[in-house]
Motif scaffolding. Structure first.
Motif, PDB file in Angstrom:
ATOM      1  N   GLN B 167      39.638  45.421  30.359  1.00  0.00           N
ATOM      2  CA  GLN B 167      39.899  44.791  31.589  1.00  0.00           C
ATOM      3  C   GLN B 167      39.536  43.215  31.414  1.00  0.00           C
ATOM      4  O   GLN B 167      38.301  42.805  31.107  1.00  0.00           O
ATOM      5  CB  GLN B 167      39.102  45.540  32.511  1.00  0.00           C
ATOM      6  N   VAL B 169      39.151  39.800  33.771  1.00  0.00           N
ATOM      7  CA  VAL B 169      39.202  38.970  34.928  1.00  0.00           C
ATOM      8  C   VAL B 169      39.227  37.598  34.970  1.00  0.00           C
ATOM      9  O   VAL B 169      38.316  37.124  34.268  1.00  0.00           O
ATOM     10  CB  VAL B 169      37.938  39.350  35.795  1.00  0.00           C
ATOM     11  N   ASP B 189      46.170  44.516  32.135  1.00  0.00           N
ATOM     12  CA  ASP B 189      45.024  44.622  32.254  1.00  0.00           C
ATOM     13  C   ASP B 189      44.318  43.271  32.564  1.00  0.00           C
ATOM     14  O   ASP B 189      43.018  43.175  32.457  1.00  0.00           O
ATOM     15  CB  ASP B 189      44.548  45.013  30.590  1.00  0.00           C
ATOM     16  N   TYR B 191      43.138  40.897  35.602  1.00  0.00           N
ATOM     17  CA  TYR B 191      43.154  40.733  37.157  1.00  0.00           C
ATOM     18  C   TYR B 191      42.608  39.337  37.496  1.00  0.00           C
ATOM     19  O   TYR B 191      42.177  38.667  36.729  1.00  0.00           O
ATOM     20  CB  TYR B 191      41.893  41.669  37.667  1.00  0.00           C
ATOM     21  N   SER B 193      40.700  36.566  40.081  1.00  0.00           N
ATOM     22  CA  SER B 193      39.876  36.537  41.106  1.00  0.00           C
ATOM     23  C   SER B 193      39.597  35.097  41.450  1.00  0.00           C
ATOM     24  O   SER B 193      39.730  34.111  40.624  1.00  0.00           O
ATOM     25  CB  SER B 193      38.284  36.991  40.542  1.00  0.00           C
ATOM     26  N   TYR B 226      52.635  40.420  42.393  1.00  0.00           N
ATOM     27  CA  TYR B 226      51.885  41.776  41.898  1.00  0.00           C
ATOM     28  C   TYR B 226      51.380  42.806  42.714  1.00  0.00           C
ATOM     29  O   TYR B 226      50.944  43.979  42.500  1.00  0.00           O
ATOM     30  CB  TYR B 226      50.320  41.264  41.252  1.00  0.00           C
ATOM     31  N   LYS B 230      45.669  43.653  42.366  1.00  0.00           N
ATOM     32  CA  LYS B 230      45.421  42.874  41.225  1.00  0.00           C
ATOM     33  C   LYS B 230      44.370  41.495  41.320  1.00  0.00           C
ATOM     34  O   LYS B 230      43.913  41.060  40.663  1.00  0.00           O
ATOM     35  CB  LYS B 230      46.750  42.179  40.793  1.00  0.00           C
ATOM     36  N   SER B 232      41.539  39.325  43.870  1.00  0.00           N
ATOM     37  CA  SER B 232      40.713  39.547  44.731  1.00  0.00           C
ATOM     38  C   SER B 232      40.202  38.103  45.058  1.00  0.00           C
ATOM     39  O   SER B 232      40.259  37.199  44.298  1.00  0.00           O
ATOM     40  CB  SER B 232      39.490  40.441  44.244  1.00  0.00           C
TER      41      SER B 232
END
Ligand code: SF4
Ligand code: SF4
Lengths: 373, 472
Positions: B167, B169, B189, B191, B193, B226, B230, B232
Motif C-alpha cells: 500500500q 500513500v 495500491d 492512495y 492523502s 477514483y 482512494k 483522504s
C-alpha cells in the motif's frame, strides 16, 4: 446428490489408494500438480476407455472398472478402492472444496442432534488416508471428521504432521469434540505446521449443564475448557461451532457475551442451523427452531460478537431467511454433494452465494418457504 | 453466595455521570449503580450478579488454568502491535511548490538544491526495502511535496513488487497533476492523502492563496476519477479560531470525503511558548471537538446516504471494543519507536515519527535515531523504548482507560523535554482522559441517533440492542 461411493471391480485382494487420471502427466483439476507428478505418479491409475456401463482405469494395482460414470467425470479423484466389497470411496473429489475423511465412527459423546451417530467398532484406515492426502490437489483444505478423530490422537497428529511436512500447500480442518487435548500436547501443537490446521469444536451453551445435556456427557463442558486452555496456549486455530436447537436457542445471546469475553482466542464462531439427518431426523419437531420466525436471539448474538471483534458466521442459513443486514455472514456453507435448492430458487439472484438446503431437509417443513431474491 | 473480591478481577473504576464504570485489565467493562459498587465492595453480590460477572470475564479462579489463560489472552490482545518493520515514511524531497503559513521549517524552496535524496540515500532506502522480512509493506511518501519527484516514487514502488500486500500513500498538496504523477495515482495500491483546511477561505488563507482554484479543480477531478476510498483529506485547524463546524462538514462532503480527522495546528517550539494560556485553549478546543462530533451524529441521522466520522473518535471507540482492529501507530501500548515503522528524511536521517522529524527541523530537540546507511538499532532508540509503555506508570496503572490508552514518547519529549513527567500532568493524558470520557458517554446513550452513528463507526451491520453492559 453427488455420489461419494462407487461400484467397482478390481483385481487385488486388499484395499488400496489410487488417483484417477485421463492421461499420464495430465494435470487434472483446477490447479496443476506442479513438480509433484513424478514422485506421486506411481499411485495413479490411467484412463483406458469408457464403455456402456462405465469406465475403465489401469494402474499399478491392475484394472479398475467403475460402473455408471464416464472417465472424465472422475478424473483427478483420489479413491480408496475396496475390491473385496466391490466399492470405492471417493476420498478426495477433484475440484471440490468439501472433501472430508471420516477417520473413525467411535465417539465418547452422544449429541442429541448428531448427524453421524457413532458406532462401537473402529476400522483403522489412517494409512490409506495418509496416502490419499499426499495425492491431494494443490492448495486444498482437507476435512477430517468422525466419530471423534482425537480418540486416536497420536495417530491423527502423526498423519497431520507427515502430510503437512511433505505438502506445504495443504491445510486440514478437523472436527473434534475437544475432550482429549491436554497441556502435554502444547509443545507438539506449537509446531509451525499447525498454523495450517484449524479445529472445529462445538460449544452449545455457556451453562455447563445445558452443554453437557446436549452432548450427552457429564463433565463435557469442563473437559472442553481444559482442551481450550491447551489449544489456546499452543496458539491453535479454533473454529467454534454452535448448532441451534430448541434447547440452546435462547442461550445464544448470553453465549455470545461469553465468547466475546472468555473465548477471544477463537478464529471464528459458526452458528449452525440443524441438519435433518442422524438423531436429528427422529427428533426434528422437538429440536428444530425456525429462525425466520424469530431471529432475535440470533441477531443479538451476532451484534454482540461483531461489536467485540468476534468473526461470527451463519452456516446452513438460506439467505432469504436471514435479515438483509446479515447476508454477508451467511455463506454457501453446505457441502456441494449434499446441497439442494428448491425449485423457486432457480430465479434467485443470491443463489450462488446461498447455502441452500441439505439434501435431506424436509420439503414440507417450515424453512423451505423460500422467497427468491 | 457472595463473590470474594479476591476472585473478582481487580477492576478500575471511573465515575461517569450515569454511574461507575468498572474496567478490568483486558478492557472488559460495565457501568454499575452505586448500590452495586457498594455490594461489590462489601463482598455481598448475589449469585445472579456473580454469574453475570463470570460470564463477562470479570471473575477468574486462580486455580483454574482456563480462566487464568483466557484472562491473560485478553490482556495480551490489548498489548503490542509493533512487530517487524513493514511501514516506511519516506521524504524523497523537502522541496515544495507551496509556502504554507505554518510550514516554515519542513519545506525548502522549489528550486533549491540539496534537498532531494542523493543517489547514496536512495540506495540506502532501496536496501532497507530489500531487507524487510515481511510479505506486506506500507509506504507513505511525505515531504516537501513528493510529487515533485515522480521518478523517485516510481523507483520505490517498483522495488516493492515482491510484497504480497502493498500500500502506498502519497501525501500531496495536489497543486500540480502531471500526466506522469497521474499514472502513479492510477495504480490500485496507491492512495492519496491531502490537506483541506475546513473551509475554502481558510484553505486559501493558510495554504494555497491565489493557487487555490488549481487545488480545488484537481481535488474535484480526482474524486470524480477514483470515487470514494482512494483519497483522504486532513483539515488543519487553528485552535484559536476553528472554522464553523457545518462549513467544514459541507466542504468535505462536497468532495465525497466522509472521514474528517480534526487536527489543531501543533505549535512547535517558540510558537508554543508564546501562547501562555495554552491550557485554556485546550479546553476551548475540547468543547469545539465535542460539538463537532455531536454535530456529525445529528447529520448522520438526518441524512443516512453517507456516514460521516471524526477519525480519531472512531479509532478510540474501536479500541474500546475491538482490540487490534486498527493499526494506528499514534495510539497503542506499548508504543516503541523505530520498530515497525520509521521515517527516512530527505538526507537519509532516520526519525521515529514524522513529528520527531519536524521537531528536529524546528530546532526544538533532535530525536533522530540513526540514518539509512548505518541503521537505527542505536542506544538512543533503546533508551527511548525503555519508557514506551503505560503498563507500569503509577497513574496509568490506576486509570480505568489504561487498556484502551497508549503512550507517546515523542509528544512528551516535545512538550516537556523528558518522558518521566507525572502522567496526569501531560497533555497526552489530559487529551485521552477527555476523549475516553467522551467516548463512554454515547456508549451508554439511549438516543437512537447516537446509537446509529456508533454502530456505523464500529463497522456493524445493525445497531446492537446494547453497546455497554449495565448492572443496576
Ligand atoms: S430463494 Fe433459494 S437460493 Fe435464494 S436465498 Fe432463498 S434459499 Fe437461497
Ligand atoms: S495516559 Fe492518562 S488517560 Fe491514558 S492510561 Fe494513563 S492515566 Fe489513563
Amino acid at each position: 446428490m453427488i455420489p461419494l461411493s462407487l461400484q467397482i471391480a478390481a483385481e487385488p485382494a486388499t484395499p488400496f489408494v489410487t488417483r484417477l487420471r485421463l492421461r499420464p502427466n495430465d494435470h487434472t483439476g483446477p490447479n496443476d500438480h506442479i513438480g509433484e507428478t513424478d514422485h506421486t505418479g506411481e499411485a495413479d491409475a490411467l484412463f483406458v476407455e469408457d464403455d456402456d456401463g462405465g469406465t475403465l482405469f489401469a494402474g499399478r494395482e491392475g484394472l479398475i472398472s467403475i460402473d455408471g460414470f464416464a472417465g472424465h467425470q472422475l478424473s483427478g479423484d483420489v479413491l480408496l478402492v475396496d475390491p473385496g466389497a466391490g466399492r470405492a470411496e471417493r476420498l478426495l473429489r477433484s475440484g471440490s472444496a468439501h472433501n472430508t475423511l471420516l477417520v473413525t465412527e467411535r465417539c465418547d459423546q452422544l449429541c442429541v442432534m448428531c448427524s453421524q451417530p457413532p458406532k462401537k467398532t473402529h476400522i483403522d484406515r489412517f494409512d490409506h488416508f495418509e496416502k490419499a492426502c499426499m495425492l491431494a490437489e494443490p492448495g486444498s483444505v482437507i476435512g477430517i471428521t468422525g466419530g471423534e478423530p482425537t480418540l486416536y490422537k497420536p495417530r491423527l497428529l502423526d498423519l497431520i504432521e507427515a502430510v503437512l511436512t511433505e505438502r506445504a500447500d495443504l491445510e486440514f480442518h478437523v472436527l473434534t469434540n475437544g475432550q482429549h487435548f491436554d497441556l502435554a500436547d502444547v509443545p507438539r501443537l506449537r509446531a509451525p505446521l499447525y498454523r495450517r490446521v484449524s479445529w472445529g469444536i462445538p460449544l452449545y451453551s455457556h451453562v455447563p449443564a445445558t452443554h453437557d445435556f446436549i452432548v450427552g456427557k457429564q463433565g463435557a463442558f469442563d473437559r472442553l475448557h481444559d482442551s481450550f486452555s491447551a489449544l489456546m496456549q499452543a496458539g491453535a486455530r479454533i473454529e467454534l461451532r454452535t448448532v441451534l436447537t430448541s434447547t440452546n436457542l435462547h442461550d445464544l445471546p448470553a453465549l455470545s457475551h461469553y465468547v466475546a469475553a472468555r473465548l477471544r482466542f477463537v478464529e471464528s464462531w459458526s452458528v449452525m442451523q440443524l441438519e435433518n439427518i442422524g438423531f436429528a431426523k427422529n427428533r426434528w419437531s422437538d429440536l428444530f427452531v425456525d429462525h425466520a420466525a424469530d431471529f432475535t436471539p440470533i441477531s443479538r448474538a451476532i451484534d454482540t460478537s461483531l461489536l467485540h471483534g468476534i468473526a461470527i458466521r451463519l452456516f446452513n442459513f438460506p439467505r432469504c431467511t436471514v435479515p438483509r443486514a446479515y447476508w454477508a455472514l451467511a455463506p454457501a456453507s453446505i457441502s456441494d454433494w449434499k446441497r439442494k435448492y428448491p425449485p423457486p430458487c432457480r430465479d434467485c439472484r443470491e443463489r450462488d452465494l446461498c447455502s441452500g438446503f441439505f439434501e435431506w431437509h424436509p420439503d414440507e417443513q417450515a424453512g423451505v418457504r423460500v422467497t427468491p431474491l | 453466595m457472595t463473590v470474594s473480591c479476591r476472585t473478582a478481577q481487580p477492576m478500575k473504576v471511573r465515575a461517569l455521570d450515569e454511574g461507575s464504570l468498572f474496567v478490568n485489565d483486558t478492557g472488559r467493562f460495565f457501568l454499575a449503580s452505586d448500590a452495586f459498587a457498594q455490594r461489590l465492595h462489601d463482598d455481598a453480590l448475589s449469585q445472579a450478579e456473580t454469574d453475570e460477572l463470570r460470564l463477562q470475564g470479570n471473575i477468574i479462579d486462580p486455580d483454574d488454568d482456563f480462566s487464568l489463560h483466557s484472562h491473560a489472552y485478553g490482556i495480551a490482545e490489548r498489548l503490542g502491535g509493533a512487530n517487524s518493520l513493514d511501514y516506511l515514511i519516506l521524504v524523497p524531497t523537502l522541496r515544495c511548490n507551496l509556502d504554507c503559513s505554518y510550514c516554515q521549517v519542513s519545506r525548502a524552496g522549489v528550486n533549491q538544491r540539496g534537498f532531494d535524496w542523493s543517489d547514496e540515500t536512495l540506495g540506502g532506502v532501496l536496501r532497507s526495502i530489500d531487507e524487510l522480512a515481511t510479505d506486506s509493506i506500507k509506504i507513505e511518501f511525505q515531504g516537501g511535496e513528493p510529487t515533485l519527484r515522480p521518478d523517485l516514487l516510481r523507483t520505490i514502488i517498483e522495488r516493492c513488487e515482491r510484497f504480497a500486500h502493498k500500500q502506498f500513500v502519497i501525501c500531496t498538496n495536489l497543486q500540480n497533476l502531471s500526466a506522469d504523477v497521474l499514472s502513479i495515482f492510477d495504480r490500485d495500491d496507491v492512495y492519496i492523502s491531502t490537506s483541506l483546511d475546513g473551509s475554502i477561505a481558510m484553505h486559501r488563507m493558510q495554504r494555497t492563496g491565489p493557487l487555490t482554484d488549481a487545488f480545488l479543480d484537481n481535488l474535484s477531478s480526482l474524486t470524480a476519477r477514483y470515487g470514494p476510498g482512494k483519497i483522504s483529506a486532513l483539515p488543519t485547524l487553528d485552535p484559536r479560531a476553528p472554522a464553523d463546524i457545518d462549513e467544514i462538514i459541507d466542504t468535505f462532503s462536497a468532495f465525497g470525503l466522509t472521514s474528517i480527522f480534526l487536527r489543531p495546528i501543533n505549535f512547535q517550539g517558540f510558537a508554543r511558548k508564546r501562547h501562555k494560556q495554552s491550557r485554556e485553549q485546550d479546553e476551548g478546543w475540547r468543547s469545539y471537538y465535542e460539538r463537532f462530533v455531536r454535530r456529525i451524529i445529528e447529520r448522520n441521522w438526518l441524512d443516512k446516504s453517507s456516514v460521516l466520522e471524526e477519525s480519531y473518535f472512531s479509532i478510540c471507540l474501536r479500541r474500546v471494543f475491538q482490540p487490534g482492529a486498527d493499526r494506528h501507530v499514534d495510539l497503542r501500548n506499548p508504543n516503541p519507536v523505530g520498530v515497525d515503522y520509521v521515517v527516512i528524511d530527505y538526507d537519509g536521517t532516520v526519525y521515529p515519527t514524522d513529528e520527531a522529524r519536524m521537531l528536529a527541523r524546528s530546532g526544538v530537540i533532535d530525536l533522530s535515531i540513526g540514518d539509512v546507511q548505518t541503521g537505527w538499532n542505536t542506544p538512543e532508540r533503546l533508551a527511548l523504548n525503555e519508557a514506551s509503555t503505560n503498563q507500569f506508570d503509577p497513574s496509568c496503572t490506576v486509570c480505568a482507560y489504561q487498556p484502551f490508552c497508549g503512550r507517546d514518547l515523542i509528544d512528551d519529549l516535545a512538550r516537556y523535554g523528558r518522558v518521566d513527567i507525572e502522567r496526569t500532568e501531560t497533555e497526552f493524558c489530559r487529551k485521552h482522559l477527555h476523549i475516553f470520557d467522551f467516548v463512554f458517554e454515547p456508549i451508554y446513550s439511549q438516543d437512537p441517533a447516537v446509537r446509529y452513528s456508533l454502530a456505523m463507526w464500529l463497522r456493524l451491520p445493525a445497531i446492537p440492542e446494547q453497546l455497554g453492559v449495565r448492572i443496576s
